[in-house]
Design an enzyme around this catalytic site. Structure first.
Site, mmCIF file in Angstrom:
data_model
loop_
_atom_site.group_PDB
_atom_site.id
_atom_site.type_symbol
_atom_site.label_atom_id
_atom_site.label_comp_id
_atom_site.label_asym_id
_atom_site.label_seq_id
_atom_site.Cartn_x
_atom_site.Cartn_y
_atom_site.Cartn_z
ATOM 1 C CE LYS A 36 110.963 9.116 58.817
ATOM 2 N NZ LYS A 36 111.322 8.524 57.516
ATOM 3 C CB THR A 122 110.118 -1.413 45.227
ATOM 4 O OG1 THR A 122 109.315 -2.040 46.229
ATOM 5 C CG2 THR A 122 109.641 -1.823 43.846
ATOM 6 C CD GLU A 149 107.832 -6.550 53.529
ATOM 7 O OE1 GLU A 149 108.838 -7.016 54.084
ATOM 8 O OE2 GLU A 149 106.689 -7.032 53.671
ATOM 9 C CG LEU A 151 104.834 -3.882 54.193
ATOM 10 C CD1 LEU A 151 104.028 -2.608 54.237
ATOM 11 C CD2 LEU A 151 105.741 -3.947 55.387
ATOM 12 N NE ARG A 152 97.577 -6.793 52.600
ATOM 13 C CZ ARG A 152 96.570 -7.458 53.158
ATOM 14 N NH1 ARG A 152 95.382 -7.442 52.623
ATOM 15 N NH2 ARG A 152 96.749 -8.147 54.275
ATOM 16 C CD GLU A 153 101.456 2.940 52.944
ATOM 17 O OE1 GLU A 153 100.578 3.777 53.209
ATOM 18 O OE2 GLU A 153 102.443 3.185 52.247
ATOM 19 C CG ASN A 209 103.418 -3.467 43.826
ATOM 20 O OD1 ASN A 209 102.775 -4.276 44.494
ATOM 21 N ND2 ASN A 209 104.170 -2.534 44.373
ATOM 22 N N GLY A 254 86.314 2.128 41.038
ATOM 23 C CA GLY A 254 86.188 3.439 41.687
ATOM 24 C C GLY A 254 87.193 4.412 41.120
ATOM 25 C CB CYS A 261 103.567 0.989 46.373
ATOM 26 S SG CYS A 261 104.234 1.187 48.015
HETATM 27 C C1 UGA Z 1 100.719 -2.207 47.484
HETATM 28 C C2 UGA Z 1 100.663 -3.732 47.328
HETATM 29 O O1 UGA Z 1 99.313 -4.184 47.520
HETATM 30 C C3 UGA Z 1 101.588 -4.413 48.339
HETATM 31 O O2 UGA Z 1 101.591 -5.811 48.142
HETATM 32 C C4 UGA Z 1 102.998 -3.846 48.165
HETATM 33 O O3 UGA Z 1 103.905 -4.417 49.106
HETATM 34 C C5 UGA Z 1 102.966 -2.338 48.359
HETATM 35 O O4 UGA Z 1 102.071 -1.751 47.399
HETATM 36 C C6 UGA Z 1 104.358 -1.819 48.152
HETATM 37 O O5 UGA Z 1 104.839 -1.895 47.023
HETATM 38 O O6 UGA Z 1 104.994 -1.433 49.120
HETATM 39 P P1 UGA Z 1 99.580 -0.467 49.201
HETATM 40 O O7 UGA Z 1 100.213 0.616 48.384
HETATM 41 O O8 UGA Z 1 99.665 -0.418 50.685
HETATM 42 O O9 UGA Z 1 100.184 -1.897 48.781
HETATM 43 O O10 UGA Z 1 98.048 -0.456 48.824
HETATM 44 P P2 UGA Z 1 97.003 -1.421 48.123
HETATM 45 O O11 UGA Z 1 96.180 -2.080 49.142
HETATM 46 O O12 UGA Z 1 97.652 -2.271 47.102
HETATM 47 O O13 UGA Z 1 96.093 -0.335 47.388
HETATM 48 C C7 UGA Z 1 96.649 0.490 46.362
HETATM 49 C C8 UGA Z 1 95.594 1.424 45.796
HETATM 50 O O14 UGA Z 1 94.667 0.679 45.015
HETATM 51 C C9 UGA Z 1 94.762 2.190 46.828
HETATM 52 O O15 UGA Z 1 94.648 3.522 46.404
HETATM 53 C C10 UGA Z 1 93.420 1.485 46.805
HETATM 54 O O16 UGA Z 1 92.361 2.329 47.146
HETATM 55 C C11 UGA Z 1 93.336 1.050 45.340
HETATM 56 N N1 UGA Z 1 92.459 -0.115 45.104
HETATM 57 C C12 UGA Z 1 92.738 -1.317 45.665
HETATM 58 C C13 UGA Z 1 91.351 0.011 44.258
HETATM 59 O O17 UGA Z 1 91.080 1.099 43.723
HETATM 60 N N2 UGA Z 1 90.561 -1.085 44.032
HETATM 61 C C14 UGA Z 1 90.814 -2.288 44.591
HETATM 62 O O18 UGA Z 1 90.055 -3.249 44.330
HETATM 63 C C15 UGA Z 1 91.942 -2.411 45.427
#
Ligand code: UGA
Length: 436
Positions: A36, A122, A149, A151-153, A209, A254, A261
């Site tokens: 990496k 976390t 942190e 952040l969202r991926e 979360n 869905g 996370c």
């Molecule tokens: C999540 C949190 O949103 C971040 O704030 C946090 O920093 C991160 O985890 C972490 O702990 O590192 P992430 O895992 O990137 O971020 O993804 P999300 O955008 O939160 O989505 C999570 C899941 O929920 C995905 O599978 C998405 O498809 C699903 N989702 C999201 C739904 O099924 N419905 C929604 O309305 C939103």
């Protein structure tokens, strides 16, 4: 200007390192994974994250960002960010803290007196206090703080450069001042700053979360009710979302949440609450987890219904493998879980994804993968839309109808325009919506 180190160069660490360099600091990223480090050193991000590649190359060229597999590279740094993973342990719901523990030990060995170790990973509440006392035993002149942190991926760079809040768990004013120096540009831009103690800072992250997971499972529970009562969950979500106390985000019904996370964080939170004797407070998260996993089964039920309960030798096309769009991350991906379950029930499953095929292939070698949408769908008895990439919303249903065997679309993300697909002659199904 402060010199920073970032320990762990995965999604969180690589992004944090590049963004801190973008803020003007000299940053060294350190990882035990030699491969990496070699990739990052030549400007290659070993995963897909929009905008990160460019930023990384820019800061390496500018001379502000470097990477090393040798932990002694951190010895001149003033602040050390711990960004290693805390996956679910193999034996239960709790978090596996072995990476955090080993990172702390190494940092403690090389950190210069007066420097600050800042946890971003976390962790279960209480970890920071434990790590701090271990650090003090090895290196008494180094302090520890916690700075979770959020952040969202898919939006990692944007979220790191422009977070919606900064939370710092600190023991003393000096640590807070150092962190204020690190984030001075964010502070000048008016980003809210919250000073907390160590346990509260750790808890903010898992609470956030858990709340997000709860919102998603809430709307998926409403989807189940809509199915039973012939309602439409997408209309319901829109209508309740206009209430600003509820808000319209994270109400997309869905196949539910996956990724590295949300699922493991709610489980680790429950495990920690139990250790603290407060398990009753988080009993509801068990139900959140169950609703989430049930959504996957409900899609499989729809598939069975449409194929007269006979999946043997049926050709199923799956659109999407990543746990969410704009990511190549397949950790606990609902899409792949569903694809694999349908395959083990006898169907011939082919999966398409714009970015996640190579990661998906490593985890699910028995599934078929295709890099072209037409080839994926060609001859299919049924098509499943499971990760809402933009390219799938732009598909032409009329054109695709001529290449499938039977025109059945099941939208597991409620993201496609059902009127358009029906008008083109498709039988269209979605979770929480009336079957026509
Ligand atoms: C999540 C949190 O949103 C971040 O704030 C946090 O920093 C991160 O985890 C972490 O702990 O590192 P992430 O895992 O990137 O971020 O993804 P999300 O955008 O939160 O989505 C999570 C899941 O929920 C995905 O599978 C998405 O498809 C699903 N989702 C999201 C739904 O099924 N419905 C929604 O309305 C939103």
């Amino acid at each position: 200007m402060l010199k920073l180190s970032v320990i762990g160069t995965g999604y969180l660490g690589a992004t944090h390192a590049a963004c801190m360099a973008e803020l003007g600091f000299t940053v060294v990223g350190v990882d035990v994974d030699q491969n990496k480090i070699e990739q990052l050193s030549i400007g290659n991000v070993p995963f897909y994250e929009p905008g990160l590649d460019e930023l990384l190359k820019k800061q390496i060229t500018a001379g502000l960002l470097s990477f090393s597999a040798d932990f002694s590279a951190i010895k001149d740094c003033d602040v050390h960010f711990i960004c290693v993973g805390t996956p679910q342990s193999k034996t239960g719901n709790a978090a596996d803290l072995s990476f955090v523990n080993s990172a702390l030990e190494k940092v403690a060995k090389f950190a210069k007196p007066g420097s600050l170790v800042v946890g971003k990973s976390t962790v279960p509440v209480g970890t920071a206090a434990r790590l701090r006392s271990q650090l003090k035993q090895i290196n008494p002149d180094v302090e520890l703080a916690w700075n979770p942190e959020f952040l969202r991926e898919g939006f990692a760079v944007e979220d790191t450069l422009n977070p919606n809040r900064l939370v710092v768990g600190v023991i003393d004013d000096k640590s807070e001042q150092v962190l204020k120096q690190v984030y001075s540009k964010n502070l000048a831009a008016g980003i809210p700053w919250i000073r907390a103690d160590l346990p509260t800072a750790e808890l903010v992250k898992v609470a956030a979360n858990s709340f997000l997971a709860t919102k998603i499972s809430f709307i998926n529970a409403m989807a189940e009710i809509c199915e039973a009562a012939d309602g439409d969950v997408t209309v319901l979500a829109k209508a309740i979302g206009y209430d600003p106390r509820i808000g319209n985000k994270f109400l997309q019904a869905g196949i539910g949440f996956g990724g590295g996370c949300l699922p493991k964080d709610i489980r680790a939170f429950m495990a920690r609450a139990e250790e603290l004797g407060a398990q009753q407070a988080l009993e509801f998260l068990k139900e959140i987890d169950a609703i989430n996993l049930r959504a996957r089964q409900r899609v499989i039920e729809l598939v069975r219904k449409d194929l007269s309960n006979d999946l043997k030798s049926k050709k199923i096309a799956v659109l999407g493998a990543a746990f969410k769009p704009d990511s190549d991350d397949v950790r606990d991906s609902p899409a792949l879980d569903i694809a694999e379950q349908i395959r083990s029930a006898g169907a011939n499953v082919t999966v398409h994804d714009p970015k996640a095929i190579s990661n998906a292939q490593k985890r699910f070698p028995n599934l078929n993968f295709e890099s072209e949408i037409e080839k994926t769908i060609s001859g299919a008895d049924l098509v499943l839309h499971l990760t809402e990439w933009k390219i799938y919303r732009e598909l032409d249903p009329a054109k695709l109808k001529s290449i499938v065997k039977t025109a059945i679309m099941i939208d597991g993300r409620n993201a496609l325009d059902q009127d358009k697909w029906r008008a083109a002659g498709w039988k269209f199904r979605a979770l929480g919506r009336v079957a026509k």
